[in-house]
Design an enzyme around this catalytic site. Structure first.
Site, PDB file in Angstrom:
ATOM      1  N   ASP A 100       0.852  -1.190   0.000  1.00 55.53           N
ATOM      2  CA  ASP A 100       0.000   0.000   0.000  1.00 55.53           C
ATOM      3  C   ASP A 100       0.895   1.251   0.000  1.00 55.53           C
ATOM      4  OD1 ASP A 100      -2.424   1.369   0.210  1.00 55.53           O
ATOM      5  OD2 ASP A 100      -2.466   1.267   2.413  1.00 55.53           O
ATOM      6  N   ASP A 122       2.757   5.004  -5.504  1.00 59.77           N
ATOM      7  CA  ASP A 122       2.000   6.229  -5.307  1.00 59.77           C
ATOM      8  C   ASP A 122       2.867   7.430  -5.683  1.00 59.77           C
ATOM      9  OD1 ASP A 122       0.607   8.405  -4.507  1.00 59.77           O
ATOM     10  OD2 ASP A 122       0.193   7.711  -2.473  1.00 59.77           O
ATOM     11  N   SER A 242     -12.923   4.232   4.679  1.00 63.11           N
ATOM     12  CA  SER A 242     -13.567   3.799   5.930  1.00 63.11           C
ATOM     13  C   SER A 242     -14.788   4.667   6.198  1.00 63.11           C
ATOM     14  CB  SER A 242     -12.586   3.930   7.108  1.00 63.11           C
ATOM     15  OG  SER A 242     -11.694   2.835   7.121  1.00 63.11           O
TER      16      SER A 242
HETATM   17  P1  13P Z   1      -8.965   4.668   5.645  1.00 57.93           P
HETATM   18  O1  13P Z   1      -8.062   5.496   6.491  1.00 57.93           O
HETATM   19  O2  13P Z   1     -10.200   5.398   5.262  1.00 57.93           O
HETATM   20  O3  13P Z   1      -9.281   3.342   6.241  1.00 57.93           O
HETATM   21  O4  13P Z   1      -8.192   4.376   4.261  1.00 57.93           O
HETATM   22  C1  13P Z   1      -7.188   3.417   4.199  1.00 57.93           C
HETATM   23  C2  13P Z   1      -6.403   3.468   2.944  1.00 57.93           C
HETATM   24  O5  13P Z   1      -6.741   4.116   1.988  1.00 57.93           O
HETATM   25  C3  13P Z   1      -5.179   2.665   2.904  1.00 57.93           C
HETATM   26  O6  13P Z   1      -4.461   2.867   1.734  1.00 57.93           O
HETATM   27  O1  G3H Z   2      -3.088   4.848   3.728  1.00 52.93           O
HETATM   28  C1  G3H Z   2      -2.500   4.577   4.760  1.00 52.93           C
HETATM   29  C2  G3H Z   2      -2.818   3.346   5.514  1.00 52.93           C
HETATM   30  O2  G3H Z   2      -3.904   3.564   6.370  1.00 52.93           O
HETATM   31  C3  G3H Z   2      -1.593   2.803   6.191  1.00 52.93           C
HETATM   32  O3  G3H Z   2      -1.284   3.493   7.340  1.00 52.93           O
HETATM   33  O4  G3H Z   2       1.159   3.945   7.065  1.00 52.93           O
HETATM   34  O5  G3H Z   2       0.070   4.071   9.310  1.00 52.93           O
HETATM   35  O6  G3H Z   2       0.441   1.860   8.193  1.00 52.93           O
HETATM   36  P1  G3H Z   2       0.189   3.343   8.024  1.00 52.93           P
HETATM   37 ZN    ZN Z   3      -4.540   4.832   0.959  1.00 59.09          ZN
END
Ligand code: 13P
Ligand code: G3H
Ligand code: ZN
Length: 342
Positions: A100, A122, A242
């Protein structure tokens, strides 16, 4: 806690899948694949058992911070273990292991070489041409190993691990065709008004219902439709999705927490998005709220408790219930595993 795996491990060896088949089914079937962030064992147990029970394909996603936290070697074995567990619980359910918000080519390569089946690069905070160039380089490497790549156009407000921005910039529909064509990405994350974290909107951006509840500004479905028109059938990704579950915000605040003006994306809008070209929906904050709410409540009610299983266990069970609910009632991914992988 970071360490490098010595030799290359492919996701196929781990028993994982890339996102190709699941996205094709989601686009065709008008549902979305859940992408749940995870950092630890209890979250993994909840995601795996929740998706097995609801017969849902899923994406297990790890930010670079989460990868450091969990350790990349352990992570690989956790993914392999999750595959084995699914084989016992529901062999139709398969999942992709996804990076991610990857921010460099090196990080994406490292994840691909340690068994990830999908990565996000990204480059949304870079100028358009630089975003194209960086994304194209990741695609070139990833596709050699049949690993899927997600790119991003437009900027979400909020914290995105290494990438953060105070203000959002909506995706410009005029840029998507060129981006997709020149980079060769497999999916595209867009910005249509969602944002990361539990406080997605300031009270000034919201209106209030007669009961005094904050109502966020609606998502820009007009931009989504324009994007869909320009790249028909192409998999779109929604980050920051979310709904900031009010019952868990209340549970946190009733038990010593301080989450002020936490407001998320209303469920009906998420349902509409899932029925459209959006075929991956990212959820992290809701899981964090569930876990924190349950643990805070147990700490407040049973101050003598000090066995982690007694508070992490109930938190895990509540997270599993949340996942089943999202799959069944928000994203429509429940019951789809067999037609995709069976
Ligand atoms: P939320 O913070 O809305 O759960 O989004 C998570 C997200 O986009 C992780 O990449
Ligand atoms: O988009 C971000 C995700 O919620 C991941 O969060 O970098 O704190 O693990 P993090
Ligand atoms: Zn995200």
């Amino acid at each position: 806690m970071e360490s490098q795996a010595k030799s290359r491990v492919s996701y196929q060896e781990l028993g994982l899948v890339n996102t190709k088949k699941m996205f094709a089914a989601a686009v065709k079937g008008g549902f979305a694949i859940p992408a749940y962030n995870f950092n630890n064992l209890e979250q993994l147990q909840a995601i795996v058992t929740g998706c097995a029970e609801s017969d849902s394909p899923f994406i297990l996603q790890v930010s670079s911070g989460a990868r450091k936290y969990a350790n990349d070697i352990l992570l690989r074995h956790l993914a392999r273990g999750a595959v084995e567990l699914l084989g016992a619980l529901n062999p139709n359910v398969k999942f992709a292991l996804h990076l991610d918000h990857g921010d460099t080519l090196e990080l994406c390569k490292s994840c691909i070489d340690s068994g990830f089946s999908s990565v996000m690069i990204d480059g949304s905070h870079h100028p358009f041409e630089k975003n194209i160039e960086l994304t194209r380089q990741v695609v070139e490497y990833a596709h050699k190993y049949d690993v899927s790549v997600e790119g991003e156009l437009g900027v979400l407000a909020g914290i995105e691990d290494e990438v953060s921005s105070e203000h959002s910039h909506y995706t410009q529909p005029g840029e998507v065709e060129e981006f997709v064509k020149k980079t060769g990405v497999d999916s595209l994350a867009i910005s249509i008004g969602t944002s990361h974290g539990a406080t997605k909107f300031t009270p000034e951006q919201c209106t209030r219902s007669p009961e005094g509840v904050l109502v966020p500004p609606p998502l820009r479905f007009d931009i989504l439709r324009e994007i869909e028109k320009r790249i028909p059938g192409f998999p779109i990704v929604l980050h920051g999705a979310s709904s900031v579950l009010p019952q868990y915000v209340e549970m946190i605040n009733a038990n010593g927490g301080k989450l002020k003006d936490a407001v998320g994306i209303p469920v009906p809008q998420l349902r509409d998005a899932a029925r459209s070209a959006v075929c991956k929906v990212n959820i992290d904050s809701d899981g964090r709220l569930v876990v924190t709410g349950v643990i805070r409540k147990i700490f407040a009610e049973k101050p003598a408790e000090f066995d982690p299983r007694k508070y992490l266990g109930p938190a895990r069970d509540a997270l599993k219930a949340m996942i089943i609910d999202k799959n069944r009632n928000v994203l429509g991914s429940a019951g789809r595993a067999k037609e995709i992988f069976g």
